[in-house]
Design a protein around this motif. Structure first.
Motif, PDB file in Angstrom:
ATOM      1  N   VAL A  73     -16.400  16.280 -79.578  1.00  0.00           N
ATOM      2  CA  VAL A  73     -15.092  15.639 -79.731  1.00  0.00           C
ATOM      3  C   VAL A  73     -14.661  15.730 -81.196  1.00  0.00           C
ATOM      4  N   LYS A  74     -13.413  16.013 -81.402  1.00  0.00           N
ATOM      5  CA  LYS A  74     -12.894  16.093 -82.771  1.00  0.00           C
ATOM      6  C   LYS A  74     -12.952  14.712 -83.427  1.00  0.00           C
ATOM      7  N   PRO A  75     -13.202  14.654 -84.736  1.00  0.00           N
ATOM      8  CA  PRO A  75     -13.358  13.366 -85.432  1.00  0.00           C
ATOM      9  C   PRO A  75     -12.213  12.385 -85.194  1.00  0.00           C
ATOM     10  N   PHE A  76     -10.982  12.874 -85.220  1.00  0.00           N
ATOM     11  CA  PHE A  76      -9.826  11.974 -85.011  1.00  0.00           C
ATOM     12  C   PHE A  76      -9.871  11.370 -83.606  1.00  0.00           C
ATOM     13  N   ASP A  77     -10.141  12.211 -82.610  1.00  0.00           N
ATOM     14  CA  ASP A  77     -10.196  11.731 -81.227  1.00  0.00           C
ATOM     15  C   ASP A  77     -11.376  10.782 -81.016  1.00  0.00           C
ATOM     16  N   LYS A  78     -12.509  11.076 -81.665  1.00  0.00           N
ATOM     17  CA  LYS A  78     -13.676  10.208 -81.538  1.00  0.00           C
ATOM     18  C   LYS A  78     -13.364   8.812 -82.051  1.00  0.00           C
ATOM     19  N   LYS A  79     -12.699   8.732 -83.177  1.00  0.00           N
ATOM     20  CA  LYS A  79     -12.328   7.436 -83.742  1.00  0.00           C
ATOM     21  C   LYS A  79     -11.394   6.693 -82.791  1.00  0.00           C
ATOM     22  N   LEU A  80     -10.491   7.427 -82.159  1.00  0.00           N
ATOM     23  CA  LEU A  80      -9.540   6.832 -81.224  1.00  0.00           C
ATOM     24  C   LEU A  80     -10.264   6.244 -80.010  1.00  0.00           C
ATOM     25  N   PHE A  81     -11.174   7.016 -79.418  1.00  0.00           N
ATOM     26  CA  PHE A  81     -11.883   6.576 -78.228  1.00  0.00           C
ATOM     27  C   PHE A  81     -12.835   5.410 -78.511  1.00  0.00           C
ATOM     28  N   MET A  82     -13.436   5.416 -79.695  1.00  0.00           N
ATOM     29  CA  MET A  82     -14.425   4.392 -80.022  1.00  0.00           C
ATOM     30  C   MET A  82     -13.797   3.079 -80.493  1.00  0.00           C
ATOM     31  N   SER A  83     -12.530   3.113 -80.889  1.00  0.00           N
ATOM     32  CA  SER A  83     -11.901   1.937 -81.499  1.00  0.00           C
ATOM     33  C   SER A  83     -11.501   0.880 -80.477  1.00  0.00           C
ATOM     34  N   ASP A  84     -11.151   1.291 -79.253  1.00  0.00           N
ATOM     35  CA  ASP A  84     -10.670   0.318 -78.267  1.00  0.00           C
ATOM     36  C   ASP A  84     -11.106   0.731 -76.862  1.00  0.00           C
ATOM     37  N   PRO A  85     -12.414   0.683 -76.564  1.00  0.00           N
ATOM     38  CA  PRO A  85     -12.892   1.110 -75.242  1.00  0.00           C
ATOM     39  C   PRO A  85     -12.347   0.260 -74.091  1.00  0.00           C
ATOM     40  N   ALA A  86     -12.036  -1.019 -74.345  1.00  0.00           N
ATOM     41  CA  ALA A  86     -11.508  -1.880 -73.282  1.00  0.00           C
ATOM     42  C   ALA A  86     -10.186  -1.353 -72.746  1.00  0.00           C
ATOM     43  N   LYS A  87      -9.412  -0.720 -73.602  1.00  0.00           N
ATOM     44  CA  LYS A  87      -8.113  -0.161 -73.204  1.00  0.00           C
ATOM     45  C   LYS A  87      -8.278   0.812 -72.048  1.00  0.00           C
ATOM     46  N   TYR A  88      -9.288   1.672 -72.132  1.00  0.00           N
ATOM     47  CA  TYR A  88      -9.464   2.711 -71.120  1.00  0.00           C
ATOM     48  C   TYR A  88     -10.048   2.142 -69.826  1.00  0.00           C
ATOM     49  N   TRP A  89     -10.904   1.121 -69.933  1.00  0.00           N
ATOM     50  CA  TRP A  89     -11.419   0.492 -68.715  1.00  0.00           C
ATOM     51  C   TRP A  89     -10.321  -0.284 -68.000  1.00  0.00           C
ATOM     52  N   ASN A  90      -9.419  -0.905 -68.744  1.00  0.00           N
ATOM     53  CA  ASN A  90      -8.299  -1.595 -68.108  1.00  0.00           C
ATOM     54  C   ASN A  90      -7.408  -0.603 -67.365  1.00  0.00           C
ATOM     55  N   GLN A  91      -7.160   0.550 -67.983  1.00  0.00           N
ATOM     56  CA  GLN A  91      -6.371   1.588 -67.318  1.00  0.00           C
ATOM     57  C   GLN A  91      -7.074   2.077 -66.059  1.00  0.00           C
ATOM     58  N   PHE A  92      -8.398   2.225 -66.134  1.00  0.00           N
ATOM     59  CA  PHE A  92      -9.175   2.689 -64.991  1.00  0.00           C
ATOM     60  C   PHE A  92      -8.999   1.756 -63.794  1.00  0.00           C
ATOM     61  N   TYR A  93      -9.131   0.450 -64.031  1.00  0.00           N
ATOM     62  CA  TYR A  93      -9.037  -0.499 -62.924  1.00  0.00           C
ATOM     63  C   TYR A  93      -7.598  -0.671 -62.436  1.00  0.00           C
ATOM     64  N   ARG A  94      -6.613  -0.493 -63.291  1.00  0.00           N
ATOM     65  CA  ARG A  94      -5.217  -0.521 -62.832  1.00  0.00           C
ATOM     66  C   ARG A  94      -4.930   0.674 -61.921  1.00  0.00           C
ATOM     67  N   ASN A  95      -5.500   1.830 -62.283  1.00  0.00           N
ATOM     68  CA  ASN A  95      -5.215   3.055 -61.534  1.00  0.00           C
ATOM     69  C   ASN A  95      -6.023   3.179 -60.245  1.00  0.00           C
ATOM     70  N   ASN A  96      -7.140   2.463 -60.153  1.00  0.00           N
ATOM     71  CA  ASN A  96      -8.054   2.659 -59.023  1.00  0.00           C
ATOM     72  C   ASN A  96      -8.293   1.402 -58.203  1.00  0.00           C
ATOM     73  N   ARG A  97      -7.442   0.445 -58.306  1.00  0.00           N
ATOM     74  CA  ARG A  97      -7.705  -0.857 -57.701  1.00  0.00           C
ATOM     75  C   ARG A  97      -7.897  -0.788 -56.186  1.00  0.00           C
ATOM     76  N   GLU A  98      -7.340   0.223 -55.522  1.00  0.00           N
ATOM     77  CA  GLU A  98      -7.463   0.309 -54.074  1.00  0.00           C
ATOM     78  C   GLU A  98      -8.492   1.332 -53.611  1.00  0.00           C
ATOM     79  N   ASN A  99      -9.140   2.030 -54.558  1.00  0.00           N
ATOM     80  CA  ASN A  99      -9.855   3.250 -54.172  1.00  0.00           C
ATOM     81  C   ASN A  99     -11.371   3.227 -54.291  1.00  0.00           C
TER      82      ASN A  99
END
Length: 318
Positions: A73-99
């Motif tokens: 992963v590129k350094p800029f993207d790595k910093k982005l992903f590591m800074s707010d992991p809760a953001k992506y899990w919240n998106q995951f559960y919003r997108n998959n709530r029925e599945n």
């Protein structure tokens, strides 16, 4: 089912692939009984249990990991992903709530103490499901419960997951509670409604792998603070060289064996030795093993190897 000794657990060394898993005595869990004895029969079923890896497969897997390291992963993207992991899990559960809800029926076989706590005469029992998601463990346990003194709490890093649990028709406030909690909470604060050393069983199913390696030590300290003396952790997660790991392309590697998925969530792939080192500092390793399974696409003649780590850790007195 053959269990490892409860007092002085054996420290795992290098796996001798020249002998079978059964010959090594590596059978602390019940991982299924369909063993592939005759290679010519491989296409007769969709899945095979207790599948051994040879040196050729290990070499091929390592070659794939080398290619992944060439394009991290590129350094800029790595910093982005590591800074707010809760953001992506919240998106995951919003997108998959029925599945994604699936009843983990295998828990009854692999972790019987979980269901022993639901017996009518079990007495007061406190279960904590860390990383409860949509309630994949909590709700089947509640459905089976006959214990008037059982309380099961589901906690998750994602507030969207906790919301799903609380809104479910299966949520019973008499025996259940749900709250947002970070397993690696730096302050050591415990989940809402949970007191120190009050939990009998902690369940962690595909949860620890979402933590960054530098969070492991704090997470283990938090678990130690939760559990009663002789309380236990029931653990299952991804194993090294699992199909999921080997399928990652370039631009997904955050660190050794630690990746970012396409949806922004993180995942680590463990070995038995790593889990021994991580949890053995604070807990007795009562059981630990790799569940190796061969999935078969009989139509396309494809073989897919899955590897999961399974363990039971006990909070023994000092």
């Amino acid at each position: 089912m053959v269990e490892m000794p409860e007092t002085q657990p054996e420290v795992p060394g290098p796996v001798d692939t020249s002998v079978s898993r059964l010959e090594r005595g590596d059978t602390p869990f019940t991982f299924g009984q369909r063993n592939l004895v005759d290679e010519e029969q491989v296409w007769n079923h969709n899945a095979w249990d207790n599948v051994e890896w040879g040196e050729e497969q290990i070499t091929e897997a390592e070659e794939k990991l080398v290619k992944q390291r060439e394009a991290p992963v590129k350094p800029f993207d790595k910093k982005l992903f590591m800074s707010d992991p809760a953001k992506y899990w919240n998106q995951f559960y919003r997108n998959n709530r029925e599945n994604f809800f699936k009843d983990r029926k295998w828990l009854r076989v692999e972790f019987p103490s979980l269901y022993e706590a639901t017996r009518h005469d079990a007495g007061k029992r406190v279960i904590l499901e860390v990383g409860c998601g949509a309630g994949n463990t909590m709700f089947p346990v509640l459905e089976a419960n006959e214990n008037p003194d059982l309380m099961i709490t589901g906690v998750d890093f994602s507030n969207q997951a906790v919301k799903l649990v609380k809104e479910s028709k299966s949520f019973d406030p008499k025996h259940a509670h749900a709250a947002v909690w970070d397993l690696a909470e730096p302050s050591g604060a415990l989940p809402e409604g949970i007191e120190e050393h009050s939990v009998d069983i902690v369940v962690m199913i595909f949860v620890f792998s979402a933590l960054a390696p530098d969070q492991w030590e704090q997470a283990v300290r938090n678990l130690k603070k939760l559990l009663k003396p002789d309380g236990e952790i029931l653990f299952r997660d991804y194993g090294r060289y699992d199909l999921t790991q080997l399928r990652f392309k370039g631009g997904r590697l955050l660190d050794d064996n630690f990746y970012i998925r396409g949806d922004g969530t993180r995942v680590y792939f463990f070995t038995e030795e790593e889990l021994e080192q991580i949890f053995g500092k604070e807990f007795e390793v009562a059981k630990i093993a790799a569940d190796r399974r061969l999935l078969v696409n009989r139509l396309r003649k494809l073989k897919m190897y899955r590897i999961w780590m399974q363990a039971r850790f006990v909070n023994r007195l000092e």
